[in-house]
Design an enzyme around this catalytic site. Structure first.
Site: not given
Ligand code: GRF
Length: 206
Positions: A18, A20, A96-97, A99, A115, A179
């Protein structure tokens, strides 16, 4: 009208760390940011990011197919939760699922995803090792609108991260994540403020 009333209401979907999500929550805590985070949904009870969301006083919900059965039923439960929060926008952040097509259509133009590659390159998993193997000059990250096709849908923005000599999966991942943390709050602000919309991008590309 209070400032808060004019802001878009955002739900974030996570499955793990989490980081992001944390950046989006911190950005939305800024008074001028055009969105507020109204809830976090996870398909995993032990997703680490849930702790931070709870500490911030944000509503959380675990919705997984374990309880609801099939994909469509699970996604209907997710929609109900989103509707109860009056969510306008969904941010997938390490969710990670996949939809269902039905869910993607119902929320079309309102779901965005981050992504870790320069899409359309390296859709799917293990993007950093694949970029190193392919010896690309530039790698990076993308925020895009979500459609029923995985890691597809129009791009909102990208940040390029050049490969460096001796890069490992870990070193590259670290730079791309920095980034990502810059890109996602910017991209959400564009969508929340109406600067970028699914309808306009898809119209322009016709
Ligand atoms: C990130 O690299 C995102 O781009 C990818 O999964 C990772 C998730 O990282 N879809 P976080 O859970 O946000 O730390």
């Amino acid at each position: 009208m209070s400032k808060k009333a004019g802001k878009k209401r955002v739900a974030i979907f996570i499955s793990g760390r989490g980081s992001n999500m944390e950046k989006l929550i911190r950005s939305a805590n800024e008074p001028e940011y055009p969105a507020i985070i109204v809830g976090v949904i996870s398909n995993k009870t032990d997703a680490k990011g849930l702790e931070f969301a709870k500490k911030q006083g944000i509503a959380t919900a675990i919705i997984s197919s374990k309880k609801h059965g099939g994909k469509v039923a699970t996604d209907e439960a997710i929609s109900k939760q989103l509707e109860s929060w009056n969510a306008d926008i969904i941010c997938l952040a390490g969710y990670m699922r996949l939809l269902s097509k039905e869910f993607c259509q119902k929320w079309q133009g309102k779901i965005i995803n981050i992504h870790p590659s320069l899409l359309p390159q390296f859709k799917g998993l293990n993007t950093h090792s694949r970029a190193i193997e392919a010896q690309v000059t530039n790698h990076g990250c993308t925020v895009h609108f979500v459609t029923a096709q995985m890691d597809d849908g129009p791009n909102i923005g990208q940040i390029i991260v050049p490969l460096q000599n001796g890069d490992t999966k870990e070193s590259l991942e670290k730079r791309v994540l920095i980034a990502e943390h810059n890109l996602y709050p910017w991209a959400l602000a564009q969508v929340a403020s109406g600067e970028i919309s699914f309808a306009e991008i898809t119209q322009a590309s016709k």
